[in-house]
Design a protein around this motif. Structure first.
Motif, short mmCIF file in Angstrom:
data_model
loop_
_atom_site.label_atom_id
_atom_site.label_comp_id
_atom_site.label_asym_id
_atom_site.label_seq_id
_atom_site.Cartn_x
_atom_site.Cartn_y
_atom_site.Cartn_z
N THR A 1 0.82 -1.21 0.00
CA THR A 1 0.00 0.00 0.00
C THR A 1 0.85 1.25 0.00
OG1 THR A 1 -0.13 -0.01 2.42
CG2 THR A 1 -1.88 -1.14 1.22
N ASN A 2 2.11 1.13 0.37
CA ASN A 2 2.99 2.29 0.32
C ASN A 2 3.13 2.81 -1.10
OD1 ASN A 2 4.93 4.16 1.44
ND2 ASN A 2 6.49 2.95 0.42
N MET A 3 2.89 1.95 -2.08
CA MET A 3 3.01 2.36 -3.49
C MET A 3 1.90 3.32 -3.88
SD MET A 3 3.94 -1.41 -4.97
CE MET A 3 4.33 -0.87 -6.62
N VAL A 4 0.85 3.38 -3.08
CA VAL A 4 -0.24 4.31 -3.40
C VAL A 4 0.28 5.74 -3.43
CG1 VAL A 4 -2.46 5.21 -2.61
CG2 VAL A 4 -1.97 2.79 -2.41
N ALA A 5 1.26 6.04 -2.58
CA ALA A 5 1.78 7.40 -2.53
C ALA A 5 2.40 7.83 -3.85
CB ALA A 5 2.84 7.51 -1.43
N GLN A 6 2.86 6.87 -4.65
CA GLN A 6 3.53 7.20 -5.90
C GLN A 6 2.60 7.87 -6.90
OE1 GLN A 6 5.48 3.73 -7.44
NE2 GLN A 6 6.46 3.27 -5.49
N LYS A 7 1.32 7.66 -6.75
CA LYS A 7 0.39 8.24 -7.73
C LYS A 7 0.41 9.76 -7.68
CE LYS A 7 -3.65 8.15 -4.71
NZ LYS A 7 -2.95 7.73 -3.53
N GLY B 1 -6.39 13.16 0.43
CA GLY B 1 -6.70 13.25 1.85
C GLY B 1 -7.38 12.01 2.38
N ASP B 2 -8.31 11.45 1.59
CA ASP B 2 -8.98 10.22 2.02
C ASP B 2 -7.99 9.06 2.12
OD1 ASP B 2 -11.35 11.58 2.12
OD2 ASP B 2 -12.05 10.91 0.15
N THR B 3 -7.06 9.01 1.18
CA THR B 3 -6.06 7.95 1.23
C THR B 3 -5.18 8.08 2.47
OG1 THR B 3 -6.02 7.84 -1.20
CG2 THR B 3 -4.15 6.88 -0.03
N ARG B 4 -4.77 9.31 2.78
CA ARG B 4 -3.97 9.54 3.98
C ARG B 4 -4.75 9.16 5.23
NH1 ARG B 4 -2.82 14.17 5.62
NH2 ARG B 4 -0.97 13.54 6.77
N TYR B 5 -6.02 9.49 5.26
CA TYR B 5 -6.83 9.15 6.43
C TYR B 5 -6.93 7.63 6.59
CZ TYR B 5 -10.92 8.74 9.47
OH TYR B 5 -11.77 8.41 10.48
N THR B 6 -7.10 6.93 5.47
CA THR B 6 -7.16 5.47 5.53
C THR B 6 -5.84 4.89 6.02
OG1 THR B 6 -8.75 5.45 3.71
CG2 THR B 6 -7.63 3.38 4.20
N ILE B 7 -4.72 5.44 5.52
CA ILE B 7 -3.42 4.96 5.95
C ILE B 7 -3.23 5.20 7.45
CG2 ILE B 7 -0.93 5.35 5.75
CD1 ILE B 7 -1.32 5.86 2.80
N ARG B 8 -3.63 6.36 7.93
CA ARG B 8 -3.49 6.64 9.37
C ARG B 8 -4.33 5.67 10.20
NH1 ARG B 8 -3.89 12.17 7.80
NH2 ARG B 8 -6.04 12.22 8.56
N ARG B 9 -5.53 5.35 9.69
CA ARG B 9 -6.37 4.40 10.41
C ARG B 9 -5.72 3.03 10.47
NH1 ARG B 9 -11.06 5.73 8.15
NH2 ARG B 9 -10.92 4.16 6.49
N VAL B 10 -5.11 2.61 9.37
CA VAL B 10 -4.41 1.33 9.34
C VAL B 10 -3.20 1.36 10.28
CG1 VAL B 10 -3.04 -0.21 7.88
CG2 VAL B 10 -5.19 0.73 7.03
N SER C 1 2.39 8.33 3.74
CA SER C 1 1.44 9.37 4.12
C SER C 1 2.07 10.76 4.04
CB SER C 1 0.93 9.10 5.53
OG SER C 1 0.02 10.09 5.94
N ILE C 2 3.30 10.87 4.51
CA ILE C 2 4.00 12.16 4.46
C ILE C 2 4.27 12.57 3.02
CG2 ILE C 2 6.18 13.32 5.01
CD1 ILE C 2 6.25 11.65 7.59
N THR C 3 4.63 11.60 2.17
CA THR C 3 4.88 11.89 0.76
C THR C 3 3.64 12.43 0.08
OG1 THR C 3 6.58 10.17 0.62
CG2 THR C 3 5.61 10.91 -1.44
N ILE C 4 2.50 11.79 0.35
CA ILE C 4 1.25 12.27 -0.23
C ILE C 4 0.96 13.68 0.24
CG2 ILE C 4 -1.25 11.92 -0.24
CD1 ILE C 4 -0.78 8.94 -0.13
N GLN C 5 1.12 13.93 1.54
CA GLN C 5 0.82 15.25 2.08
C GLN C 5 1.74 16.31 1.49
OE1 GLN C 5 -1.76 16.03 4.02
NE2 GLN C 5 -1.15 18.16 3.73
N GLN C 6 3.03 16.00 1.38
CA GLN C 6 3.97 16.96 0.81
C GLN C 6 3.64 17.27 -0.64
OE1 GLN C 6 7.76 15.05 1.51
NE2 GLN C 6 8.02 16.03 3.51
#
Length: 498
Positions: free
Chosen positions: A19-25, A155-164, A197-202
């Motif tokens: 799931t870390n690969m999701v950030a690459q998008k 943002g939804d993806t980051r929220y899901t990652i934080r929940r996991v 998560s940090i990569t997505i946010q940045q």
């Protein structure tokens, strides 16, 4: 049974790492688009073909896309050079030309015709300016909505990652005293998910700021140029009616510069029109053929094979674990130990939310009514656990046959399985990139058509204004030459006798 418990973590860790690969998008954002993209000249590569795809992270894509507005930039340059040449000629003629120029008499209808042309082109320019105002506001609204849709998906993806991550930390706390390998894998996975998560946010923060500046710059440039142009159009009519030659010449000079800027903006507006077409064409291609395009560069989870295998492996492991657990519970019931009998765990034992082979589908709603969730097994275990303060004899008499140490370990593993079951929908969402796919679908179905239309209207209206302003400025020059050496009454169209 401890071995089975530990086996659950292996596919679980594999899925979380993936799931870390999701950030690459949010770092690449590339698509397959129309064939003409690969044939576009790239100014950063000596005008060679771009030979790439739509990629917001590639400066060569932006350069080749911006180059599509070359018609506007080129005409702006030609118009500016022509203005410099014409202005230089008029200055030289004024200082070094003949002292007097014979006045040519024109019939009265020619003045009426020239004035009518000026009024006609002025009205057309005002209408085109009003259309630009409306199209500019609409385009900004469409772009902002599209941006917000994409950022919301991030943002939804980051929220899901934080929940996991939160559940992972809970599992790590439970399992660290009993399984060092699981504790290490969970710790590594937590770090990777946090980095994702940090990569997505940045990326979202940077892209939000950069894209907002670009859109606002285009929006304000269109507004400023068109507004100043409208003021000059009205001023030109006033000077023309009041017959103030010097003011009229100043207006011609200013409008010449503004016409140059309007052609530059025509090129930029066409560039954004090209960007809108690229975006929507990419999404259309993705919807038609999601497996055979460069969207896989930013959505590696689009490939269903790998993620499906991992999800099936998790389902298989949990299914087998619960099957073995129910088998052990039935053995206990067969020994006549009623304290852990039907009244506590039901006739079907622990609920298995996964179907059998080969798919192991997640179907928690289909559990039998006479079964219990695995999370409630701890209450059953507490009734048959021999705690430290009880003597062995008392425990045997009360039917408490599970040592406290074993009960604690079993509780840790069963609670971890329960946590895994609770976040399994989130794991499915991350592995399949559901949030991003939903965002793309929404853009394609509800936003692409108006987005394309607003970009096209903005470009066409700016192109129309640029053409009209060229004709109007040339008509003004002809009008100024037409009236040279003549005197007029205020608000008069036809001059006095020469």
């Amino acid at each position: 049974m401890t071995k089975s418990h530990g086996g659950v973590l292996v596919p679980f860790i594999l899925l979380l790492i993936s799931t870390n690969m999701v950030a690459q998008k949010f770092l690449a954002f590339g698509f397959v688009v129309r064939d003409d993209i690969s044939r576009r000249p790239d100014p950063l590569s000596q005008l060679k073909s771009y030979n790439g795809t739509f990629n917001l992270g590639d400066k060569h894509y932006w350069a080749s896309a911006a180059f599509t507005g070359i018609h506007g930039y080129a005409i702006a340059g030609i118009w500016l050079l022509f203005g410099l040449g014409f202005g230089s000629y008029m200055i030289l003629k004024y200082f070094y030309g003949k002292s007097s120029t014979p006045i040519v008499e024109y019939p009265p209808y020619s003045y009426i015709l020239m004035f009518s042309l000026v009024v006609l082109f002025t009205l057309l320019a005002i209408v085109a300016s009003c259309v630009i105002f409306a199209a500019n506001n609409d385009f900004e609204h469409r772009v902002e909505r599209l941006r917000q849709t994409i950022f919301d998906a991030g943002g939804d993806t980051r929220y899901t990652i934080r929940r996991v991550i939160k559940v992972l930390l809970s599992m790590q706390t439970l399992l660290s005293p009993y399984n060092s390998q699981a504790d290490q894998m969970l710790n590594v996975t937590n770090h990777r998910l946090r980095r994702g998560s940090i990569t997505i946010q940045q990326f979202v923060d940077k892209t939000r700021h950069t894209s907002n500046e670009a859109i606002r710059a285009l929006y304000l440039a269109n507004i400023v140029v068109v507004t100043v142009n409208l003021v000059l159009l009205v001023s030109a009519l006033v000077f023309l009616i009041w017959h103030w030659p010097l003011g009229f010449i100043i207006i011609i000079f200013c409008c010449w510069i503004l016409t140059t800027l309007s052609w530059v903006l025509t090129g930029f507006d066409f560039f954004f029109h090209t960007f809108a077409e690229d975006t929507c064409s990419a999404l259309e291609d993705f919807q038609l053929n999601p497996q055979n395009n460069s969207l896989q560069l930013i959505l590696p989870c689009v490939k269903p094979g790998a993620s499906d295998r991992i999800l099936v492996q998790i389902g298989s492991t949990v299914h087998n674990f619960i099957t073995q657990l129910n088998s052990k519970l039935r053995e206990v019931q067969g020994l006549g130990l009623n304290d852990i009998g039907e009244n506590n765990i039901g006739t079907r034992g622990v609920c298995d939310p996964f179907s059998g082979a080969p798919n192991y589908s997640f179907t928690p709603d289909l559990c039998p009514k006479d079964s219990i969730p695995i999370g409630e097994l701890k209450y059953v275990l507490s009734r048959v656990t021999c705690y430290g303060e009880n003597s062995t004899g008392n425990c045997a008499g009360e039917g408490r046959f599970i040592p406290q140490a074993a009960s604690v370990i079993l509780f840790a593993y069963t609670q971890s399985i329960q946590d895994l079951i609770e976040i399994f929908p989130d794991l499915q969402s991350l592995s399949q990139c559901s949030k991003v796919k939903q965002a793309f679908t929404d853009i394609l179905q509800h936003q692409c058509r108006p987005f394309r239309r607003s970009a096209r209207i903005l470009w066409l209206s700016m192109l129309s204004l640029s053409i009209i302003m060229v004709l109007l400025v040339l008509t003004w020059i002809a009008k100024a030459h037409h009236e040279t050496g003549r005197s007029f009454d205020t608000c008069s169209i036809i001059p006095k006798s020469a």
